[in-house]
Every structure is written in C-alpha cells, then in structure tokens.
Design a protein around this motif. Structure first.
Motif, PDB file in Angstrom:
ATOM      1  N   GLU A  70       0.809  -1.143   0.001  1.00 38.69           N
ATOM      2  CA  GLU A  70       0.110   0.009   0.020  1.00 38.69           C
ATOM      3  C   GLU A  70       0.790   1.149   0.092  1.00 38.69           C
ATOM      4  O   GLU A  70       0.458   2.295  -0.525  1.00 38.69           O
ATOM      5  CB  GLU A  70      -0.900  -0.020   1.241  1.00 38.69           C
ATOM      6  N   THR A 126      -6.830  -9.241  -9.240  1.00 39.43           N
ATOM      7  CA  THR A 126      -6.297 -10.429  -8.748  1.00 39.43           C
ATOM      8  C   THR A 126      -6.615 -10.980  -7.327  1.00 39.43           C
ATOM      9  O   THR A 126      -6.146 -11.900  -6.785  1.00 39.43           O
ATOM     10  CB  THR A 126      -4.794 -10.558  -8.960  1.00 39.43           C
ATOM     11  N   THR A 127      -7.087  -9.732  -6.568  1.00 44.65           N
ATOM     12  CA  THR A 127      -7.723 -10.112  -5.161  1.00 44.65           C
ATOM     13  C   THR A 127      -9.110 -10.349  -5.118  1.00 44.65           C
ATOM     14  O   THR A 127      -9.778  -9.590  -6.078  1.00 44.65           O
ATOM     15  CB  THR A 127      -7.048  -9.197  -4.025  1.00 44.65           C
ATOM     16  N   THR A 169      -4.032 -18.491  -5.743  1.00 44.35           N
ATOM     17  CA  THR A 169      -2.676 -18.066  -5.094  1.00 44.35           C
ATOM     18  C   THR A 169      -2.683 -16.997  -3.892  1.00 44.35           C
ATOM     19  O   THR A 169      -1.851 -16.301  -3.380  1.00 44.35           O
ATOM     20  CB  THR A 169      -1.659 -17.535  -6.103  1.00 44.35           C
TER      21      THR A 169
END
Ligand SMILES: NC(=O)c1ccc[n+]([C@@H]2O[C@H](COP(=O)([O-])OP(=O)(O)OC[C@H]3O[C@@H](n4cnc5c(N)ncnc54)[C@H](O)[C@@H]3O)[C@@H](O)[C@H]2O)c1
Ligand SMILES: [Zn+2]
Length: 358
Positions: A70, A126-127, A169
């Motif tokens: 972050e 991707t999260t 992942t």
C-alpha cells in the motif's frame, strides 16, 4: 463464463466473470491499437504475468513492476508511471492493463486517466477485494501524506476481466478480508444472498469454484447497480460505506498496521448493526444473522482493546466523508435496506465502543 454489462456515462462496460476468462473472453478484442503497458507488482508478476504476456503476444507489450505494498500507492509511483510512459514515447493509442489488487488498480487507473489526458484502461483484478469492489465503479487514486486516497479521479475501464483462477494463489487473510465486502453487499441489499453466504460458508472458505463465481457475480451486480444509479456518491452510493465509518477509524487509529481493511469493516458492520437495532428497528435475529455470517468467515467483530475509545471517536469525526463534522453512519432498517444517520449522540457511541472492545 458470465458477462455483466455495466452501463455508465452512456457506455456499456463488459465485466467477464469465470474461470480462465482472460483466455476465453479474448482481451485483444478490447485493445484498439498495438501498444500495451501492463502495470503490476513483484509478487503478482512472479505468479501470473507470464501467462498474460503470452496471451498478448501479437501486441507491443511493456511491463512496469512496482514493489508490493500500500505504501507504494503514492504520488512518487504515479510519477514513475508517467516517466515510463513518456520516455517510451507512447501516444493516446496506448492501453494500460492493471494486473493486481486494489493498490495496483487504483494507481494504474489514475495513471491511465492522467497520461495525455486519458488513455484506455483494462482491469484484471487479482484479489477478491479488487474483483468484487475496487475494480468496479471508476474510483482511482493514490494516498497523500495527510490521508488515504486523497488524490484521484473517476476513470472507467473499457473492460474488466474477473478470473477466479487468480484467487488460487491469494493468501487466506487477503481472501477473508475480501469476503467482508461480500457480506456487506448481502447486508445492505440482499437478504437471500446473505443467507446463502451464511449457509455455504464452508464451501466458500474452501474457494469452491462454483460458489466463488456465484458470490463474485452477486457482488459485482450489487456494486454495478448502486454505481449506475449514483456514480458520484451523492446519495445511495454512500450505502456502500456500511461498516466503513468505524472501519476506517480503526484502521487509521492503528496506522493501517496489524488489521486488514476487511477485518476493520467487519467490526464496523457489526457496530453499525448494533446501532441499527436500537435506532432504526433492525430485528435482533437479523443482527444475529450478520454476526453469525461474519463469525463463520472468521472475521473479527470486536474492537482491539489497545485503541482508546476517544481516539476512535475522534477519527470517526474527522473522516473525509463526513459533512460539517458530524459522524455519518449507514444503518440498516432491515437486512437489505439502509438509511443514513448523522445524529447519533457522541456519548452513546462512546458507550457502545466500550461494549465492543475485546
Ligand atoms: N477504487 C476503489 O473503489 C477502491 C475500493 C476499495 C478499496 N480500494 C483500495 O484497494 C486497496 C486494497 O486492495 P487489496 O485489498 O486488493 O490490496 P493489495 O492490492 O495490496 O493486495 C493485497 C496483497 O495480495 C497480493 N496479491 C494480489 N493478488 C494476488 C494473487 N492473485 N495471488 C497472491 N497474492 C496476490 C498483493 O501483492 C498484496 O500483497 C487499498 O489501497 C484501497 O484504498 C479502492
Ligand atoms: Zn471497503
């Protein structure tokens, strides 16, 4: 593979959801010219970049990789993107692809909006948090030394590719943090969805593919429907801040360390639900359903005892979303229905904070 159309500013933005959507939906259809820059971070690059680059072989692809974290969502990273794009002599035909979680999405989105007054953007979140929340709705930005997300813009991508393959992942802590926003969509807009989350928590925690597709689709539809009605947050988009009044205050009280956003929002949602029982007629069994669903996902519901209540109260008062220094809560009148309330007494809040401390 499912496709949702997000209708905004007279455009229709396709959102693809499923397994291996980047392959199946053909990203190349949404790229008008040859030049592409993929922006990602070191961790995601190691896991997922090669496959994406391979699928874009026929283009002129360059990649810009940031360190993970972050703290890199700042003006300095934004400058680095601009320097790279200018030195590479790209023009307005460029497409920027954001491959990553909310940090990369916000940074790459803002960079794509500011380089040459705007070039095309594609989100590949991707999260779980990015897939159900940050990649949708157009908010982009970077943090400033005086606060989070203070510099930014509204910029919608040309397409969003939500591939559940990426979640394989994702560390469990990040995954569970994303689930908190999913519970939020159920609580504020859809009782049946919240019940489904509650009864299927085991499958969801195991990341069962069918359950994942369903929960992402339901969440994306919820966010799209709210943003389509109120892009600039003048009314109902504010409902998406359910749990965030206290959540943000906890995060900032802890200097954004030791607690994830989703965990802080989870505590905030139960806190707002407790206020709702008293002030807006939320039924106790509805409160229990929310608490039970959060607990099933191992999301916290108690405020860390190390934070003084007065500090939390002060941070809630200074939240940038407040008007005229009044603390603004999103409350539930029932599951699936919200109201805003900015006249909860400080002493009442302090008392309730105490009962929420573990
Ligand atoms: N624009 C919006 O509307 C909006 C909404 C909510 C949050 N946000 C922003 O999103 C950010 C948080 O996003 P986040 O929770 O996705 O955090 P993040 O982007 O930092 O990702 C979390 C961690 O997971 C790693 N990661 C990402 N994808 C992975 C994968 N597939 N496999 C393994 N590891 C992976 C990242 O490298 C990072 O370490 C914050 O900056 C917040 O302000 C923006
Ligand atoms: Zn949030």
């Amino acid at each position: 593979m499912k496709k949702i159309l997000f209708k905004i500013d007279g455009r229709k933005i396709p959102i693809f959801v499923g397994h291996n959507v980047c392959g199946k939906a053909s990203i190349s259809k949404y790229i008008d010219y040859k030049d592409i820059v993929i922006i990602t971070n070191t961790k995601i690059a190691k896991l997922h970049l090669k496959k994406l680059e391979k699928s874009l072989k026929s283009f002129n692809v360059k990649t810009l990789i940031f360190p993970d974290g972050e703290k890199y969502k700042n003006i300095s990273s934004l400058n680095k993107v601009h320097d790279f794009l200018i030195k590479s002599k790209f023009n307005r035909n460029l497409t920027v692809i954001a491959l990553g979680g909310g940090v990369i999405g916000d940074l790459a989105g803002f960079a794509s909006d500011t380089f040459l007054r705007g070039v095309n953007l594609i989100h590949i979140p991707t999260t779980l948090l990015a897939q159900v929340d940050s990649s949708i709705g157009g908010k982009t930005g970077v943090n400033h030394k005086y606060g989070k997300n203070l510099i930014g813009s509204f910029k919608h991508p040309v397409a969003i590719f939500i591939d559940i393959r990426y979640l394989k992942t994702l560390p469990q802590k990040e995954y569970i943090s994303g689930l908190s926003e999913v519970v939020k969509y159920g609580a504020i807009g859809d009782r049946a969805f919240l019940r489904w989350l509650n009864t299927n928590s085991k499958l969801i925690l195991e990341r069962d593919p069918d359950s994942l597709v369903k929960l992402i689709l339901m969440s994306v539809k919820a966010k799209v429907s709210v943003v389509q009605k109120d892009e600039k947050e003048s009314n109902i988009r504010a409902h998406l801040n359910f749990g965030h009044t206290l959540g943000h205050a906890i995060e900032s009280s802890l200097n954004y360390k030791g607690i994830s956003h989703g965990e802080a929002v989870s505590i905030g949602m139960l806190f707002a639900s407790a206020i709702s029982v008293e002030k807006s007629d939320l039924k106790i069994d509805e409160f229990n359903l929310i608490e039970n669903t959060l607990a099933n996902f191992s999301l916290p519901v108690r405020i860390p005892s190390s934070i003084p209540g007065a500090k939390i109260l002060q941070n809630m008062t200074y939240d940038k979303k407040n008007k005229k220094g009044k603390i603004n809560f999103v409350l539930l009148t029932s599951i699936g229905s919200c109201c805003l309330n900015d006249h909860i007494d400080d002493r009442y809040i302090l008392g309730l904070l105490k009962t929420f401390q573990s």
